[in-house]
Design a protein around this motif. Structure first.
Motif, PDB file in Angstrom:
ATOM      1  N   LEU A  42       0.837  -1.204   0.000  1.00 50.99           N
ATOM      2  CA  LEU A  42       0.000   0.000   0.000  1.00 50.99           C
ATOM      3  C   LEU A  42       0.873   1.256   0.000  1.00 50.99           C
ATOM      4  O   LEU A  42       0.641   2.183  -0.773  1.00 50.99           O
ATOM      5  CB  LEU A  42      -0.904  -0.022   1.225  1.00 50.99           C
ATOM      6  CG  LEU A  42      -2.309   0.522   1.105  1.00 50.99           C
ATOM      7  CD1 LEU A  42      -3.058  -0.038  -0.078  1.00 50.99           C
ATOM      8  CD2 LEU A  42      -3.076   0.276   2.383  1.00 50.99           C
ATOM      9  N   TYR A  81      -5.276   6.008  -3.377  1.00 53.01           N
ATOM     10  CA  TYR A  81      -5.368   4.551  -3.446  1.00 53.01           C
ATOM     11  C   TYR A  81      -5.867   4.106  -2.077  1.00 53.01           C
ATOM     12  O   TYR A  81      -5.124   4.103  -1.096  1.00 53.01           O
ATOM     13  CB  TYR A  81      -4.004   3.929  -3.772  1.00 53.01           C
ATOM     14  CG  TYR A  81      -4.087   2.473  -4.139  1.00 53.01           C
ATOM     15  CD1 TYR A  81      -4.210   2.081  -5.470  1.00 53.01           C
ATOM     16  CD2 TYR A  81      -4.060   1.480  -3.167  1.00 53.01           C
ATOM     17  CE1 TYR A  81      -4.293   0.741  -5.815  1.00 53.01           C
ATOM     18  CE2 TYR A  81      -4.140   0.140  -3.508  1.00 53.01           C
ATOM     19  CZ  TYR A  81      -4.251  -0.225  -4.825  1.00 53.01           C
ATOM     20  OH  TYR A  81      -4.334  -1.559  -5.175  1.00 53.01           O
ATOM     21  N   GLU A  82      -7.156   3.781  -1.985  1.00 49.83           N
ATOM     22  CA  GLU A  82      -7.795   3.465  -0.709  1.00 49.83           C
ATOM     23  C   GLU A  82      -8.607   2.182  -0.803  1.00 49.83           C
ATOM     24  O   GLU A  82      -9.245   1.914  -1.826  1.00 49.83           O
ATOM     25  CB  GLU A  82      -8.749   4.597  -0.297  1.00 49.83           C
ATOM     26  CG  GLU A  82      -8.095   5.937  -0.071  1.00 49.83           C
ATOM     27  CD  GLU A  82      -7.254   5.999   1.194  1.00 49.83           C
ATOM     28  OE1 GLU A  82      -7.484   5.197   2.122  1.00 49.83           O
ATOM     29  OE2 GLU A  82      -6.357   6.852   1.237  1.00 49.83           O
ATOM     30  N   TYR A  83      -8.618   1.427   0.284  1.00 57.72           N
ATOM     31  CA  TYR A  83      -9.463   0.238   0.407  1.00 57.72           C
ATOM     32  C   TYR A  83     -10.659   0.567   1.287  1.00 57.72           C
ATOM     33  O   TYR A  83     -10.517   1.242   2.304  1.00 57.72           O
ATOM     34  CB  TYR A  83      -8.695  -0.902   1.068  1.00 57.72           C
ATOM     35  CG  TYR A  83      -7.671  -1.604   0.219  1.00 57.72           C
ATOM     36  CD1 TYR A  83      -7.391  -1.205  -1.078  1.00 57.72           C
ATOM     37  CD2 TYR A  83      -6.964  -2.672   0.719  1.00 57.72           C
ATOM     38  CE1 TYR A  83      -6.446  -1.865  -1.845  1.00 57.72           C
ATOM     39  CE2 TYR A  83      -6.001  -3.340  -0.045  1.00 57.72           C
ATOM     40  CZ  TYR A  83      -5.760  -2.925  -1.321  1.00 57.72           C
ATOM     41  OH  TYR A  83      -4.826  -3.576  -2.082  1.00 57.72           O
ATOM     42  N   ILE A  93     -11.701  -0.804  -3.979  1.00 51.02           N
ATOM     43  CA  ILE A  93     -10.476  -0.024  -4.062  1.00 51.02           C
ATOM     44  C   ILE A  93     -10.776   1.184  -4.935  1.00 51.02           C
ATOM     45  O   ILE A  93     -11.243   1.048  -6.061  1.00 51.02           O
ATOM     46  CB  ILE A  93      -9.319  -0.831  -4.674  1.00 51.02           C
ATOM     47  CG1 ILE A  93      -9.077  -2.090  -3.859  1.00 51.02           C
ATOM     48  CG2 ILE A  93      -8.048   0.028  -4.758  1.00 51.02           C
ATOM     49  CD1 ILE A  93      -8.167  -3.084  -4.530  1.00 51.02           C
ATOM     50  N   GLU A 128      -9.059   4.230  -6.758  1.00 49.48           N
ATOM     51  CA  GLU A 128      -7.769   4.718  -7.248  1.00 49.48           C
ATOM     52  C   GLU A 128      -7.981   5.990  -8.055  1.00 49.48           C
ATOM     53  O   GLU A 128      -8.936   6.074  -8.819  1.00 49.48           O
ATOM     54  CB  GLU A 128      -7.111   3.706  -8.197  1.00 49.48           C
ATOM     55  CG  GLU A 128      -6.847   2.361  -7.618  1.00 49.48           C
ATOM     56  CD  GLU A 128      -6.141   1.444  -8.614  1.00 49.48           C
ATOM     57  OE1 GLU A 128      -5.301   1.924  -9.410  1.00 49.48           O
ATOM     58  OE2 GLU A 128      -6.443   0.242  -8.608  1.00 49.48           O
TER      59      GLU A 128
END
Length: 95
Positions: A29, A41-43, A55, A57
């Protein structure tokens, strides 16, 4: 104009947290977020489906995102993904 992707992973049963934990522990990450052109860029976990991960992006350009896919840490991500993820769906948006 930026390039956004919304990627949905469907984890194998009871593997969602293991997948994310292994991605973080391997520094993937952090490496992705440090890439040229990476704006986000996140979950995110679904509250309705214990196996779903979203996700989000955002990249400065399509070229930056395409280069991202060729980075060495992405090979490690693909290896981890093969253990824990059953399906992937991608939505691309140029904004």
């Amino acid at each position: 104009m930026t390039f956004k992707l919304f990627v949905t992973y469907i984890a194998k049963p009871d593997c969602r947290e293991q997948f994310v934990r292994e991605v973080i522990q391997n520094g993937i990450l952090q490496e992705i977020r440090a890439e040229k052109g990476c704006l986000q860029y996140e979950y995110f976990f679904s509250v309705d489906d214990v196996n779903k991960i979203l996700i989000s992006e955002e990249w400065e350009t399509v070229a930056d995102q395409k280069l991202h896919c060729t980075q060495p840490h992405m090979d490690k991500l693909r290896e981890i993904k093969s253990k824990y993820i059953a399906d992937t769906k991608i939505l691309e948006i140029e904004a």
